[in-house]
Structures are given as structure tokens and as C-alpha cells.
Design a protein around this motif. Sequence first.
Motif, PDB file in Angstrom:
ATOM      1  N   GLU A 117      16.681   9.045  14.560  1.00 19.89           N
ATOM      2  CA  GLU A 117      18.097   8.714  14.385  1.00 19.89           C
ATOM      3  C   GLU A 117      18.511   7.524  15.256  1.00 19.89           C
ATOM      4  O   GLU A 117      19.261   6.654  14.835  1.00 19.89           O
ATOM      5  N   TYR A 155      24.482   4.461   7.183  1.00 17.81           N
ATOM      6  CA  TYR A 155      23.510   4.628   6.095  1.00 17.81           C
ATOM      7  C   TYR A 155      23.943   5.753   5.166  1.00 17.81           C
ATOM      8  O   TYR A 155      24.695   6.649   5.551  1.00 17.81           O
ATOM      9  N   ILE A 156      23.445   5.658   3.942  1.00 12.71           N
ATOM     10  CA  ILE A 156      23.693   6.700   2.957  1.00 12.71           C
ATOM     11  C   ILE A 156      22.444   7.571   2.883  1.00 12.71           C
ATOM     12  O   ILE A 156      21.330   7.057   2.785  1.00 12.71           O
ATOM     13  N   GLY A 157      22.613   8.867   2.969  1.00 15.95           N
ATOM     14  CA  GLY A 157      21.482   9.783   2.875  1.00 15.95           C
ATOM     15  C   GLY A 157      21.303  10.243   1.437  1.00 15.95           C
ATOM     16  O   GLY A 157      22.254  10.657   0.791  1.00 15.95           O
ATOM     17  N   TYR A 196      18.850   5.936   3.348  1.00 16.68           N
ATOM     18  CA  TYR A 196      17.787   6.725   3.985  1.00 16.68           C
ATOM     19  C   TYR A 196      17.386   7.827   3.015  1.00 16.68           C
ATOM     20  O   TYR A 196      18.213   8.651   2.620  1.00 16.68           O
ATOM     21  N   ASP A 240      14.511  15.401   8.508  1.00 17.69           N
ATOM     22  CA  ASP A 240      15.380  14.851   7.459  1.00 17.69           C
ATOM     23  C   ASP A 240      16.750  15.536   7.459  1.00 17.69           C
ATOM     24  O   ASP A 240      17.781  14.896   7.252  1.00 17.69           O
ATOM     25  N   ILE A 294      18.975  13.967  10.006  1.00 17.70           N
ATOM     26  CA  ILE A 294      19.400  12.605   9.630  1.00 17.70           C
ATOM     27  C   ILE A 294      20.436  12.668   8.503  1.00 17.70           C
ATOM     28  O   ILE A 294      21.419  11.909   8.499  1.00 17.70           O
ATOM     29  N   MET A 295      20.250  13.595   7.559  1.00 22.27           N
ATOM     30  CA  MET A 295      21.218  13.736   6.458  1.00 22.27           C
ATOM     31  C   MET A 295      22.599  14.141   6.984  1.00 22.27           C
ATOM     32  O   MET A 295      23.624  13.687   6.493  1.00 22.27           O
ATOM     33  N   LYS A 339      23.939  13.305   9.686  1.00 24.30           N
ATOM     34  CA  LYS A 339      24.613  12.191  10.351  1.00 24.30           C
ATOM     35  C   LYS A 339      24.882  11.025   9.413  1.00 24.30           C
ATOM     36  O   LYS A 339      25.411   9.997   9.840  1.00 24.30           O
ATOM     37  N   SER A 340      24.493  11.130   8.148  1.00 28.06           N
ATOM     38  CA  SER A 340      24.674   9.994   7.242  1.00 28.06           C
ATOM     39  C   SER A 340      26.155   9.797   6.925  1.00 28.06           C
ATOM     40  O   SER A 340      26.958  10.733   6.995  1.00 28.06           O
ATOM     41  N   TRP A 341      26.478   8.568   6.528  1.00 30.27           N
ATOM     42  CA  TRP A 341      27.864   8.229   6.217  1.00 30.27           C
ATOM     43  C   TRP A 341      28.276   8.870   4.890  1.00 30.27           C
ATOM     44  O   TRP A 341      29.407   9.300   4.707  1.00 30.27           O
ATOM     45  N   PHE A 386      26.366  11.505   1.665  1.00 31.40           N
ATOM     46  CA  PHE A 386      25.146  12.234   1.303  1.00 31.40           C
ATOM     47  C   PHE A 386      25.109  12.521  -0.195  1.00 31.40           C
ATOM     48  O   PHE A 386      26.097  12.976  -0.771  1.00 31.40           O
TER      49      PHE A 386
END
Length: 428
Positions: free
Chosen positions: A243, A250-252, A314, A366, A369-370, A372-374, A376
Motif C-alpha cells: 500500500e 487508485y481504483i480497485g 489496481y 488484496d 488494498i481494496m 483503501k481504494s478510491w 471499488f
Amino acid sequence: APPQYAFPGAAAACARTAWKPENTNVYLKCGGIFAGMTSIVSQIKVCLKMALDAGVHLVLPTIPLRDSTDLTNFNFFNGSANMDFDRWFDEAHLRDAMARACPQLKIRKIADFQGLGDASTELAAAAAAAAESGEKMAVAHEWNFDINTAPGLKLLAGYFWVGRPFRTWFEHELLRERFLSHSTPKTPAAAAAPGATIINIVSQFLVFRITDDATGRELALWNDLSAMVRFNEATRAITTKVEARIDQPYIGVHFRVEKDNIWSSYDDQLKQDLDALDKLWTRYGGAGSGAAKENKQQQQQQQGAHGLKKPLVYLACGDEEQIKGFEAAAALRGWNVTSKYDIVKNDAETLRQLKELPFDFQGAVDLGIMLKSWFFVGITGSAFSSTVANLRDSTGRYRGSSLQFPDDDHARTHLFNDGDAAAYACCL
Ligand SMILES: *[C@@H]1O[C@H](CO)[C@@H](O)[C@H](O)[C@H]1NC(C)=O
Ligand SMILES: *[C@@H]1O[C@H](CO)[C@@H](O)[C@H](O)[C@H]1NC(C)=O
């Protein structure tokens, strides 16, 4: 260390439960926990909720790790794939959380009991060590409760709810077993005599209809249980390192096309994901949008103030070949795609640690990270996607697509209806 959260939902559930003296030595030993990582977490929560609802105690379950190459092999009947709870999850965190929320609930391990068998050699060794130290508790009874005997039960469709409590069925079973074993306690003191009663029970996936409770108390408990089950530090540390290397919004996207894919084909998922990316960029990518603002400084450096730069995509995916395919197709539409492997490719040590993780623990990276994505994007048929969608929402449940309901309290999530699992909405 997490902040000292009080777990009010779990504490209230604990206070509503009657902790009867005759159940002082009754322990639930949950079994049948297997499948993908987020399904396993959900089943752990079922196990914790059963104990809290019934007012009995807990033997931490063991869980088989699925084969990282043959993803359809869940190792369900493979004793040597069984791993103790603390190899999966942060046991100290669970104990600490539960001690604060519900000190009445005792948590023990299989190795704490005399003669409580398990096929795993690792566990047998731990049991032998505990036996030597003489701290083992005798087992007075070991009984099997079969949830399939509950009238009208349909598996994987949700069953127990506030209008049909687990406790009622459980107490009936317990009473019958005690009667059959002629050990119906005459007095609470007699029941609390030495020796544990171990109840073997399947932690049935999706058995609790969490959202069928107008008061919201079941959901408050369920959300607290989510916060009690977390991965071990080694897995979390890798997540943090990945991260930290993502230096922009980023877009997850959960691209669920690994070899065990039972959902839409690779081509279908690829097309719908890319269409969704374009759609949400049209919706949110304009000047003044959140992404544009967060991105502004970078754009000024990279492209000048007037050019908007698309955020990074991502990909949550456990198959590097499939990631390459997505990357090439997305590049044609102007999207820059990355993955956990790509992000740490120049950090040999982290890459090695990541690749040494079993498939399901890589999924835990994953998952972080998902969260925290902007934005999803995922699919309703996947427990992983649905779990991410629930965790991103301030209510703890996916409230529907942000593309349809923009007033989403920043959940910023879209799930495609793909292989819809009917009971995920109520019960995951
Ligand atoms: C059982 O699990 C062990 C440990 O994960 C593994 O090495 C072995 O191949 C598995 N056996 C089968 C039949 O899948
Ligand atoms: C794609 O994103 C990565 C990671 O931020 C960056 O290193 C790379 O330069 C980007 N590529 C393009 C073509 O923008």
C-alpha cells in the motif's frame, strides 16, 4: 496495535445472553470451516456468534488451508492441511477484544483439553506438550450437534434470525443430550463439576440472517465480530508495504478469473470492468470531482493543470497471466493497470515474502488494498467482493451501487450482478 475500541455491539449481545451456571463448562468446537479466505472469516464469525447467542464457551477451531495451485482442492478431508487458528488469524487480538466485550466467554484451544483428538500432527504435538505441563482440562462429554436436524433448514440460504433464535434450538439439543447421558444436572453446582462438555458443531456458512432484525442489534454485533477477526502481523505487514508504494489515488477492481472461476467468463468480466471504469471516470473524473482534486498536484507536475490524469487501476487477482491480459486491454482505453506483484517488483524482499504466501493469504493483501481504494468494482457472486463492499460501507453492508445511488457516504463501490449468491446480502 489497534485503538482500544469497546465493541459496543458485541458487548450488548453478551449482556443480552443468559450465562447459566450449568453451562460453565460447555465449549463449542466449530468444524466444517473451509473454502476461500473471506468465506472462512464469515464462518469464524458464525462460530463466535453461536457461542455468544447460546451463552457457552469456545474451543478455537482449526481450519484447512486450500491448495495454492489447485484452487478447487479445499483440503476439507485432509488433516495435514489443518492449521491452528493462530496460523490464520491474530489470536491475541481476538482474545483481547473478546475479553473487553464479553469477559463471560472463555476461549480455549484444542490442546487445553485431555484427549480431544485432531488429525493434524502439529496439533498433536502441541497437545502432548500441554499434557506434559499438566494444565489440561478433562473432557466429561463430547457430543455432536447436527444443524441439519433444525426443522426446515435449507443450507446456504439463511436460517436462524431473531424470530428463530439459535439459542432455542441449541438448548433443546443440549437438554436432550444431557437427558440421554443421564447427566441432567440436578443443581448448578453439580453441572459445574470438573470436566468439560465439548459440543462439535459445523459452523454453517450463511446460517444467520443478520439483516432480518429491525433493531439493527444483530448487525452491530456482526460488524464488531468483523473487527475481532484480523490476519496475522506478517500478512498485514506485507499489505502495508504494498500500500505504501502506491503514490496516487487508485481504483480497485476485483478480477475474479482465477482457475477456479465459476462466474462470468474472462472476456465478459473484462468488458464489463472496462466499461465500468469508463463510466465512473465520466461520472467522477471531471474537474472538481474528488479524484480530480486529490490528483491535482500530481497532474500539475506530470501533465499541466489542464490535463486530467486517469487514476491507476489496481487489480485484485491471483493469476499473473490474467493480470497481463487485463493490463493490455485496459491500456487500449487509456488505463494504467497494476497489481500487488507489479507494485513490489523492484523490492525483491517484499516480492519474495508475497510469493511465499499461500493463495488465500495473498488474497488478504488484496483485501487490504481494496479497502483503501478510491472506488471499488467487484461482483456480487464473490464472497471476497461482497466482503470488501460491506467493509467499505459505513453501515457495514453494501447499500447498492454508487453508480446508481451516488449518496453513498463515500462507500464508492459498484458490484456487478454476476453469479449472485442469494444469501450474501442477509448473511455473509
Ligand atoms: C494435504 O495437505 C498437505 C499440506 O497442505 C499437502 O502437502 C498434501 O498434498 C495434501 N494432500 C492432498 C491429497 O491433497
Ligand atoms: C503506471 O503506474 C505506475 C505505478 O504508479 C507508474 O510507475 C507508471 O509510470 C505508470 N505508467 C503510465 C504509462 O502512466
